[in-house]
Design a protein around this motif. Structure first.
Motif, short mmCIF file in Angstrom:
data_model
loop_
_atom_site.label_atom_id
_atom_site.label_comp_id
_atom_site.label_asym_id
_atom_site.label_seq_id
_atom_site.Cartn_x
_atom_site.Cartn_y
_atom_site.Cartn_z
N UNK A 152 30.27 -30.89 3.69
CA UNK A 152 29.54 -30.38 4.85
C UNK A 152 29.51 -31.47 5.92
N UNK A 153 29.41 -31.05 7.17
CA UNK A 153 29.32 -31.96 8.31
C UNK A 153 28.04 -31.66 9.08
N UNK A 154 27.36 -32.72 9.55
CA UNK A 154 26.10 -32.53 10.29
C UNK A 154 25.95 -33.64 11.34
N UNK A 155 25.21 -33.33 12.39
CA UNK A 155 24.96 -34.33 13.44
C UNK A 155 23.68 -33.99 14.18
N UNK A 156 23.17 -34.98 14.92
CA UNK A 156 22.05 -34.74 15.84
C UNK A 156 22.58 -34.62 17.26
N UNK A 157 21.73 -34.22 18.16
CA UNK A 157 22.02 -34.29 19.59
C UNK A 157 21.76 -35.71 20.09
N UNK A 158 22.20 -35.99 21.31
CA UNK A 158 21.95 -37.32 21.86
C UNK A 158 20.53 -37.47 22.38
N UNK A 204 16.57 -35.27 14.27
CA UNK A 204 16.54 -34.06 13.45
C UNK A 204 16.54 -34.41 11.98
N UNK A 205 16.35 -33.41 11.14
CA UNK A 205 16.47 -33.57 9.69
C UNK A 205 17.50 -32.57 9.18
N UNK A 206 18.17 -32.99 8.11
CA UNK A 206 19.24 -32.17 7.50
C UNK A 206 19.00 -32.09 6.01
N UNK A 243 16.65 -35.23 1.64
CA UNK A 243 16.67 -34.85 3.05
C UNK A 243 17.01 -36.06 3.91
N UNK A 244 17.85 -35.86 4.92
CA UNK A 244 18.30 -36.94 5.79
C UNK A 244 17.64 -36.78 7.16
N UNK A 245 17.08 -37.87 7.67
CA UNK A 245 16.54 -37.89 9.03
C UNK A 245 17.51 -38.63 9.94
N UNK A 250 22.18 -24.78 3.38
CA UNK A 250 21.98 -25.98 4.20
C UNK A 250 21.24 -25.63 5.48
N UNK A 251 20.81 -26.69 6.20
CA UNK A 251 20.12 -26.49 7.47
C UNK A 251 19.20 -27.65 7.78
N UNK A 252 18.13 -27.36 8.53
CA UNK A 252 17.19 -28.39 8.93
C UNK A 252 16.41 -27.97 10.16
#
Length: 210
Positions: free
Chosen positions: A122-128, A132-134, A155-157, A185-187
């Motif tokens: 899976x791939x995840x990112x935050x905005x600039x 966020x949490x994933x 959980x990843x912050x 998945x989500x957050x």
């Protein structure tokens, strides 16, 4: 003995009989099909190219799930130019799930009981502009949907500006009986802003290595 081709999805089934009718050897056909199935991503609509089709929205809080372009507003370019969309979460928890029926996808019970390696990505990112949490949860299930083995990382912050990260895991030695795989998945965001400032996800993968 299961006859090769009769447990395959319809398009592969047709191809199998066409090749057999042309005199192709059964072992040769089986080798080609095994390679195709091994390389196939079993998750449908993994990047949002079909909006939210095929996903069960188990949590749909805040402004709800949304499909956005990549990189999108305050986003990051993805490492694969073929990926042009992603799923965006909101200010309350957003989770989505697919449950893959492996027999319906063409895998024989004999092959599944041999405990093939199962790889998930899976791939995840935050905005600039917002943190966020994933979260991710993947379970291997038997015919009664009882858990054989599961992957539940912490959980990843993510701070604002965190570009795309990949998580991957391989399941092995989980015992016979695998029939389904649940992928969820989500957050959400960390500032509770109205809109879609939470984690972005895309490029999700399930592969069974027969």
């Amino acid at each position: 003995m299961v006859i090769l081709g009769r447990c395959l999805p319809s398009p592969l089934n047709v191809w199998f009989y066409q090749m057999e009718g042309k005199g192709r050897r059964r072992n040769e056909i089986k080798s080609v099909l095994s390679n195709l199935m091994m390389a196939r991503n079993l998750l449908k609509n993994s990047c949002g190219e079909e909006m939210l089709e095929f996903w069960e929205l188990t949590e749909n809080g805040g402004s709800e799930w949304k499909v956005e372009p990549v990189p999108g507003d305050c986003g990051h370019a993805f490492c694969n130019e073929a990926v042009s969309t992603c799923f965006a979460t909101s200010f309350e928890l957003c989770l989505k799930r697919q449950v893959v029926n492996l027999v319906e996808e063409g895998f024989s019970t004999h092959d599944l009981d041999s405990q093939p390696a199962v790889t998930v990505e899976d791939w995840y990112s935050s905005r600039t502009d917002c943190g966020c949490v994933y979260q991710l949860s993947v379970s291997l299930l038997d015919e009664n949907h009882e858990v054989l083995q599961e992957f539940n990382p912490e959980e990843v912050t993510l701070d604002p500006g965190c570009s795309w990260k990949q998580v991957s895991h391989s399941f092995t030695d989980y015992g016979p009986g695998l029939r389904f795989i649940s992928f969820e998945h989500g957050g959400q965001d960390t500032r509770f802003w109205d809109g879609w400032f939470g984690v972005r996800v895309t490029g999700s993968v399930i592969r069974v290595e027969i």
